[in-house]
Scaffold this active site. Sequence first.
Site, PDB file in Angstrom:
ATOM      1  N   LYS A 186       0.859  -1.251   0.014  1.00  0.00           N
ATOM      2  CA  LYS A 186      -0.076   0.102  -0.029  1.00  0.00           C
ATOM      3  C   LYS A 186       0.893   1.324  -0.226  1.00  0.00           C
ATOM      4  CE  LYS A 186      -4.574   1.044   1.759  1.00  0.00           C
ATOM      5  NZ  LYS A 186      -5.662   0.555   0.449  1.00  0.00           N
ATOM      6  N   GLU A 222      -7.314  -5.271 -10.436  1.00  0.00           N
ATOM      7  CA  GLU A 222      -7.895  -4.704  -9.572  1.00  0.00           C
ATOM      8  C   GLU A 222      -9.086  -3.779 -10.092  1.00  0.00           C
ATOM      9  OE1 GLU A 222      -7.248  -3.742  -5.789  1.00  0.00           O
ATOM     10  OE2 GLU A 222      -4.891  -3.686  -6.242  1.00  0.00           O
TER      11      GLU A 222
END
Length: 342
Positions: A186, A222
């Site tokens: 992240k 994604e």
Amino acid sequence: MAEDLNLDWANLSFGYRPTDYNVRCTYKNGKWGEIEISSEETITLHIAATALHYGQEAFEGLKAYRCKDGHIRIFRPEENAARLQSTCRGILMPELPTEKFVEMVKKAVLLNERFVPPYESGATLYVRPVLFGTSAQVGVHPASEYLFIIFVTPVGPYFKGGFATNKYVIARDHDRSAPLGTGIYKVGGNYAASLAANKWAHDLGYACEFYLDAKEKKYIDECGAANFFGIKNNTYVTPLSTSILPSITNKSLMQLAEDLGLKVERRPIPEEELETFEEAGACGTAAVISPIAEIDDPEIGKKYVISKDGKPGPVSEKLYKKLIAIQYGEEADIHNWVTIVK
Ligand SMILES: *Cc1c(COP(=O)(O)O)cnc(C)c1O
């Protein structure tokens, strides 16, 4: 109490709104220091900090919920701590211990308790941990000093008009991350890499961009900054890929799907398989589940209509309601996911 603030909680946007305090911890001389409380919204940063030049930066995101029973709950903060540690290993930052991470999340929420929106509003307190290299470096090397900050900001309910579907568009001209790159971490750089595709999708009138795998442009990766899942034949299917961020929401939904008697499959999902799903959704902390109506692939002239009537499917709705009920302490927390802050 929250009511003193007189904010229009139910109509807050997902934006930054100042609160009273943030909590901080500095890494220096090879160790993490004491937790500090600050009411300052800014930092003084060296002009040669590695965060600025080489993207040595990571973040996390979770929420605090004011519940019907009066408690304030947070959801699986240990998972956020573990993911941040994984990110730290990925971009050579020092790992923050889980206990310290969780203690700081609780502190940040409690110190700003008056900003935790009332239960009835459907709004929540968004918790944003951020960690980055602060010391000067001109050559490409990791920093020797780091700053970890947690700030919070109240955000409105994701679904203002109720649980609803969205349209997505496959961004063949963009990759969010490479197969052996930083997609599993992240880091802010992944978001920088997604800004142009996101703008392109919005300009075309879509809710968000949708990524295929970068190597073969064949498999589902994604759904913007959210994980993808599809439902068919009583099965929850989600991509297995080395460039996807491991979503804690997705991990939780897989468990709940299993609890509900669905089969769970984690495997590469070829784009054409989109045709076969009875339901599909994007999942992440922000919305829990954002159901998908349709995914378009304009470059090859294809449209995958997933929801014929434009409404969310029954399995998605069931999973969504179940997860929210656990987060709000209204359903037995059999997996020990919830921490009561107060
Ligand atoms: C944060 C994030 C998610 C969602 O993760 P959750 O833990 O469920 O909030 C999914 N994809 C990307 C790229 C993310 O950054």
